[in-house]
Design an enzyme around this catalytic site. Structure first.
Site, short mmCIF file in Angstrom:
data_model
loop_
_atom_site.label_atom_id
_atom_site.label_comp_id
_atom_site.label_asym_id
_atom_site.label_seq_id
_atom_site.Cartn_x
_atom_site.Cartn_y
_atom_site.Cartn_z
N PRO A 2 0.82 -1.22 0.00
CA PRO A 2 0.00 0.00 0.00
C PRO A 2 0.85 1.27 0.00
O PRO A 2 1.76 1.42 0.81
CB PRO A 2 -0.80 -0.12 1.30
CG PRO A 2 -0.88 -1.60 1.54
CD PRO A 2 0.45 -2.13 1.09
N GLU A 3 0.56 2.15 -0.95
CA GLU A 3 1.23 3.44 -1.04
C GLU A 3 0.20 4.54 -0.83
O GLU A 3 -0.96 4.25 -0.48
CB GLU A 3 1.93 3.56 -2.40
CG GLU A 3 2.98 2.47 -2.62
CD GLU A 3 3.69 2.60 -3.96
OE1 GLU A 3 3.82 3.74 -4.47
OE2 GLU A 3 4.13 1.57 -4.52
N LYS A 59 2.19 7.23 4.02
CA LYS A 59 1.56 5.91 4.10
C LYS A 59 0.92 5.65 5.46
O LYS A 59 0.47 4.52 5.71
CB LYS A 59 2.62 4.83 3.81
CG LYS A 59 3.29 4.96 2.45
CD LYS A 59 4.36 3.92 2.27
CE LYS A 59 5.13 4.10 0.97
NZ LYS A 59 6.18 3.08 0.79
N ARG A 250 15.19 -2.09 -4.60
CA ARG A 250 13.87 -2.46 -5.11
C ARG A 250 13.93 -2.68 -6.60
O ARG A 250 14.79 -2.14 -7.30
CB ARG A 250 12.85 -1.34 -4.80
CG ARG A 250 12.76 -0.95 -3.33
CD ARG A 250 12.22 -2.09 -2.46
NE ARG A 250 10.89 -2.47 -2.88
CZ ARG A 250 9.78 -1.82 -2.51
NH1 ARG A 250 9.87 -0.73 -1.76
NH2 ARG A 250 8.60 -2.24 -2.90
#
Length: 263
Positions: A2-3, A59, A250
């Protein structure tokens, strides 16, 4: 994971379903997600109170009870919220269940248990202690330019650093860079001021559009990277296969043809 668009969607969902309802009890099914608060203390603090309002920074979602106390929610990699009516059973991945006097419940779900639930008396103080940067939708152009001019790092790494800009993660960083045709490994120092301005506008556009789509990839524009992002995915502009690379720990997805690396 979730961003910002996901968490803003959760915020609006909570506001629409769970405000102004007395909390009868709190059922903690996994104390692992509780941070700096015990199961007993969480129940004692919110029982008999109600959620009155909410706010989001990056977030993090903060929910105010009807006194000066905030419930803090972070959704980790797999967190979400679900409002349950009547006798509907809570999902198996429910970690904390807020039970209201009207017999409805709010489930904090988190399959992988990387999320966090805590209590805070002062949101601004919490943000200072975590050294979080400005929210990605609240930051102004001057702040944005200063960040990209001051820090020697790749543009992708800057977006992922929550202490610089809060709310953007791997997926939307890739989307913003795809829209601006910037290779994710481009050094921020190589960006011209005009390009940084373009990047700022793209950031706001992408995040707002994603919120409008309720962070649902199936509702995203077909011209975006996200619907085809991943192995075997093709660039929606030129049709070539997307490439991937490890940047800042990432995996970044991009089109090597449309997003040329600045020299």
């Amino acid at each position: 994971m979730p961003e910002l668009p996901d968490v803003e969607t959760f915020k609006r969902y909570l506001d629409a379903t769970s405000l102004h309802q007395p909390i009868k009890s709190v059922e903690v099914r996994s104390a692992y997600v509780l941070k700096r608060v015990s199961e007993r203390e969480l129940g004692r603090q919110v029982k008999g109170r109600s959620f009155e309002s909410s706010c989001r920074h990056g977030k993090h979602l903060f929910v105010r009870t009807d006194r000066d106390l905030w419930l803090r929610l972070h959704f980790g990699m797999t967190g979400s919220l679900e409002y349950l009516k009547g006798q509907r059973r809570a999902p198996k991945d429910t970690r904390v269940l807020f039970c209201f006097a009207n017999h409805s419940r709010l489930a904090y779900r988190d399959q992988r248990k990387f999320g966090e639930i805590g209590l805070s008396k002062d949101v601004d103080e919490f943000l200072r202690k975590r050294a979080l940067g400005p929210d990605a939708l609240e930051i102004n152009l001057s702040q944005f330019k200063w960040i990209f001019k001051k820090h020697r790092a790749t543009v992708k790494k800057i977006f992922l650093n929550q202490k610089l800009i809060a709310g953007i993660g791997n997926i939307y960083a890739d989307e913003i860079l795809f829209r601006t045709r910037i290779h994710p490994a481009t050094q921020a120092s190589a960006l011209k001021e005009k390009t940084i301005t373009k990047l700022f506008r793209a950031t706001r556009h992408i995040l707002k559009k994603a919120i409008d789509a309720q962070a649902d990839a199936d509702r995203m524009p077909k011209s975006w990277l996200l619907p085809g992002r991943g192995k075997g995915g093709k660039c929606p502009r030129c049709g070539r296969l997307l490439k991937s690379s490890k940047i800042g720990g990432r995996t970044a997805w991009f089109c090597a043809y449309c997003q040329e690396r600045a020299s």
